[in-house]
Motif scaffolding. Sequence first.
Motif, short mmCIF file in Angstrom:
data_model
loop_
_atom_site.label_atom_id
_atom_site.label_comp_id
_atom_site.label_asym_id
_atom_site.label_seq_id
_atom_site.Cartn_x
_atom_site.Cartn_y
_atom_site.Cartn_z
N ASN A 90 0.83 -1.21 0.00
CA ASN A 90 0.00 0.00 0.00
C ASN A 90 0.86 1.26 0.00
O ASN A 90 0.60 2.21 -0.74
N ALA A 91 1.90 1.26 0.84
CA ALA A 91 2.74 2.44 0.96
C ALA A 91 3.49 2.74 -0.33
O ALA A 91 3.56 3.90 -0.77
N TRP A 92 4.03 1.71 -0.97
CA TRP A 92 4.76 1.94 -2.23
C TRP A 92 3.80 2.30 -3.36
O TRP A 92 4.17 3.06 -4.26
N PHE A 93 2.58 1.77 -3.33
CA PHE A 93 1.59 2.15 -4.34
C PHE A 93 1.22 3.62 -4.19
O PHE A 93 1.09 4.36 -5.18
N LEU A 94 1.07 4.07 -2.94
CA LEU A 94 0.79 5.48 -2.70
C LEU A 94 1.96 6.35 -3.16
O LEU A 94 1.76 7.45 -3.69
N SER A 95 3.18 5.87 -2.94
CA SER A 95 4.35 6.66 -3.37
C SER A 95 4.39 6.79 -4.89
O SER A 95 4.81 7.84 -5.42
N ALA A 96 3.95 5.75 -5.60
CA ALA A 96 3.88 5.86 -7.07
C ALA A 96 2.85 6.90 -7.49
O ALA A 96 3.08 7.69 -8.40
N GLY A 97 1.70 6.91 -6.81
CA GLY A 97 0.68 7.91 -7.11
C GLY A 97 1.07 9.31 -6.68
O GLY A 97 0.47 10.28 -7.12
N LEU A 98 2.09 9.40 -5.82
CA LEU A 98 2.55 10.71 -5.37
C LEU A 98 3.65 11.28 -6.25
O LEU A 98 3.54 12.39 -6.78
N ALA A 148 2.25 -2.40 -6.62
CA ALA A 148 3.05 -1.18 -6.46
C ALA A 148 4.20 -1.15 -7.47
O ALA A 148 4.51 -0.10 -8.04
N ALA A 149 4.81 -2.33 -7.71
CA ALA A 149 5.89 -2.39 -8.70
C ALA A 149 5.38 -2.05 -10.09
O ALA A 149 6.07 -1.38 -10.88
N ILE A 150 4.18 -2.51 -10.43
CA ILE A 150 3.59 -2.19 -11.74
C ILE A 150 3.37 -0.69 -11.87
O ILE A 150 3.64 -0.09 -12.92
N ALA A 151 2.87 -0.05 -10.81
CA ALA A 151 2.62 1.39 -10.88
C ALA A 151 3.91 2.18 -11.09
O ALA A 151 3.97 3.09 -11.92
N HIS A 152 4.97 1.82 -10.35
CA HIS A 152 6.25 2.50 -10.54
C HIS A 152 6.82 2.21 -11.93
O HIS A 152 7.40 3.10 -12.57
N SER A 153 6.68 0.98 -12.38
CA SER A 153 7.16 0.63 -13.71
C SER A 153 6.46 1.44 -14.79
O SER A 153 7.08 1.88 -15.76
N VAL A 194 -4.30 1.42 -13.15
CA VAL A 194 -5.53 0.69 -13.51
C VAL A 194 -5.22 -0.77 -13.77
O VAL A 194 -5.95 -1.67 -13.33
N LEU A 195 -4.13 -1.03 -14.50
CA LEU A 195 -3.74 -2.42 -14.79
C LEU A 195 -3.44 -3.20 -13.52
O LEU A 195 -3.78 -4.39 -13.42
N ALA A 196 -2.83 -2.55 -12.54
CA ALA A 196 -2.46 -3.23 -11.30
C ALA A 196 -3.68 -3.73 -10.53
O ALA A 196 -3.59 -4.72 -9.80
#
Length: 297
Positions: A90-98, A148-153, A194-196
């Motif tokens: 959750n935290a890394w996913f939020l960091s990607a959105g940030l 989260a890795a997908i979002a950063h990628s 969205v894909l994640a």
Amino acid sequence: PGHADAPAHAGPGAAAATSEEVDQHEPRSSGRAVLALNAAVFGGYVGYSIQAASGSADERLVYPLVALGTGVGLGAAMLVADEWDVSVGNAWFLSAGLWWPTTSGLLLAARYDVPKEDRYVYGVVAGTGGVALAVAAMSLTDIKDGDAAIAHSGGVLGMGLGGLTQLFVDGSTGKTPIGGMGYGAALGTLGAGVLATQIDAKASRVLLVDLGATLGALTGAAAGSPLLLVDEQESKSRTRAWLGGIFAGTVLGAGIGYWTTRKSDGKSQALLPALPYAIATPDARGTRFEAGMLGRF
């Protein structure tokens, strides 16, 4: 009496099994540290943005505002982690959105010549919007490390491919493609987010796909580099051919990475027995292209 003693003898074993089951679960809000770090840094950035937007030239205001913003961000992260169960994913996913929307906002503000003192505000607005979208996604589905890795990628690849697209349209590599990078980072992060929520992938597999995309881009650049060595004067057609090779290599490398890491019957598939290759060689009559497959058949 024998039946009455059985539960007593089974007690230590049952307690050990229960202890092992508890140890397998993550503690509550295991992503507290990651969330706190990102929130503190963004809070400091917000404080700096306020000082820059005020137009004040007094540098003595920078450090108090940055310190105040950092403290507010850290305190907000602690409150959120205490109120909700925030996992590492959750935290890394939020960091990607940030961070990727923030980067996109800064790049686009620079692209459209927004006054320097106002550019940081664009990053704050974009980052806040990205976090809102990330929270909305987290409320609809369970977010894990792979998501989260997908979002950063998506942010990384989107920014890179967006920059390549702008260079291809311009037909020149003389200027940094900040506009394409900004749009690419925003669209890449949004699409990947969205894909994640729709697929389940391990973080290690996402990293391998990213590695395949990187190696594919380098291979495309190396294979097409002779196009840039024909003469000293830059040619739009040759530059676009070279950039197209990088783009194609990135997509092909990501596809190969995805294909070679797929699973079947619980076991990882073997690597591809053959790989494609392409070579461009300049000579007196022009540029000679060679392509084929190399491997075991």
